[in-house]
Design a protein around this motif. Structure first.
Motif, PDB file in Angstrom:
ATOM      1  N   UNK A   1       0.816  -1.156  -0.110  1.00 10.48           N
ATOM      2  CA  UNK A   1      -0.144   0.033  -0.058  1.00 10.48           C
ATOM      3  C   UNK A   1       0.648   1.212   0.145  1.00 10.48           C
ATOM      4  N   UNK A   2       0.144   2.357  -0.357  1.00  4.72           N
ATOM      5  CA  UNK A   2       0.936   3.301  -0.774  1.00  4.72           C
ATOM      6  C   UNK A   2       1.560   4.223   0.628  1.00  4.72           C
ATOM      7  N   UNK A   3       1.046   4.114   1.789  1.00  2.00           N
ATOM      8  CA  UNK A   3       1.527   4.622   2.956  1.00  2.00           C
ATOM      9  C   UNK A   3       2.625   3.907   3.443  1.00  2.00           C
ATOM     10  N   UNK A   4       2.800   2.407   3.017  1.00  2.00           N
ATOM     11  CA  UNK A   4       3.921   1.518   3.500  1.00  2.00           C
ATOM     12  C   UNK A   4       4.909   1.981   2.534  1.00  2.00           C
ATOM     13  N   UNK A   5       4.845   2.035   1.447  1.00  2.00           N
ATOM     14  CA  UNK A   5       6.027   2.507   0.357  1.00  2.00           C
ATOM     15  C   UNK A   5       6.504   3.852   0.595  1.00  2.00           C
ATOM     16  N   UNK A   6       5.755   4.847   0.913  1.00  2.00           N
ATOM     17  CA  UNK A   6       6.053   6.329   1.118  1.00  2.00           C
ATOM     18  C   UNK A   6       6.725   6.556   2.527  1.00  2.00           C
ATOM     19  N   UNK A   7       6.083   5.839   3.424  1.00  2.00           N
ATOM     20  CA  UNK A   7       6.765   6.027   4.901  1.00  2.00           C
ATOM     21  C   UNK A   7       7.683   5.085   5.416  1.00  2.00           C
ATOM     22  N   UNK A   8       7.257   3.776   5.269  1.00  2.00           N
ATOM     23  CA  UNK A   8       8.608   2.949   5.686  1.00  2.00           C
ATOM     24  C   UNK A   8       9.428   2.699   4.619  1.00  2.00           C
TER      25      UNK A   8
END
Length: 251
Positions: A146-153
């Motif tokens: 998911x986007x949040x995973x790729x952008x944050x983690x």
């Protein structure tokens, strides 16, 4: 009525929640009440689930978000390249450039070749007397990242490829992998040098790998491209051989 689940010691409640599928924890249990939300967002529950399922990590840090992401990334970890060894001919490979006599799939070890280090690999792709290239684009969201995973983690993305020449012919090999945005802008790139394998080589298989990290937000696709040719310009398939390509998102 007797006491409800809210009266259970937290350690007991965590053990109960740990028996529930991870997706349900995040999408359903987390919404039940503030206590359950805090437990699902905390580290202890995910550490327990990792222990129960034999998922171990080298880091000693106990960060709530990291442990939850580590669990999901570990469960999802797989090779995102489809048909990496030619078992389905050229299926799933796009932007195919068929120089010379084009790509061909052969059985290992092939003429003047060596067996592959893994018994699970039975075939390889082989190039011809002009440049042959092929590519595969991986949609990370479609694969469950998911986007949040790729952008944050920004989990590490590791790419690997294996190449070899025939012992009676020289050849060239190249690998280029790009991390792309939603609009397919290049956010990070790894491009190998052009590898030159001389004639009268040992035909051994060689692994090449690269790990992307701290690549910044916005990555949505991975574009994997490799190829090569022979250096003698012999008609047929005397160019570089490639197989067992992989792209993995690391926990």
């Amino acid at each position: 009525p007797g006491p409800g689940m809210e009266s259970l010691p937290e350690a007991v409640l965590i053990r109960i929640l740990a028996s529930i599928p991870a997706v349900d924890l995040v999408l359903v249990c987390r919404l039940v009440c503030c206590q359950w939300k805090n437990l699902v967002d905390g580290a202890a529950l995910w550490i327990l689930k990792c222990q129960q399922e034999g998922l171990t990590r080298a880091e000693s840090e106990v960060d709530a978000e990291n442990w939850q992401n580590f669990y999901f990334l570990s469960k999802k970890r797989k090779n995102l390249i489809k048909n990496p060894c030619g078992e389905e001919d050229l299926e799933h490979w796009g932007e195919v450039e068929n120089g010379g006599d084009g790509w061909k799939i052969e059985e290992l070890p092939g003429d003047f070749g060596k067996e592959f280090p893994s018994e699970e690999v039975h075939k390889y792709f082989v190039t011809s007397y002009e440049w042959c290239r092929k590519a595969q684009v991986i949609d990370l969201r479609a694969e469950g990242y998911w986007e949040e995973l790729m952008d944050t983690t920004q989990p590490k993305i590791t790419v690997r490829d294996w190449y070899a020449g025939r012992s009676d012919a020289g050849c060239l090999y190249e690998l280029c992998v790009r991390l792309l945005s939603e609009n397919e802008d290049v956010l990070a790139e790894y491009k190998s040098d052009t590898v030159t394998i001389p004639q009268d080589n040992d035909a051994n298989w060689t692994e090449i790998s690269h790990t992307f990290s701290s690549y910044g937000p916005g990555v949505r696709f991975v574009r994997f491209e490799h190829g090569g040719q022979d250096t003698l310009f012999w008609k047929g398939w005397y160019g570089v051989r490639v197989t067992n390509s992989s792209v993995t998102v690391e926990p």
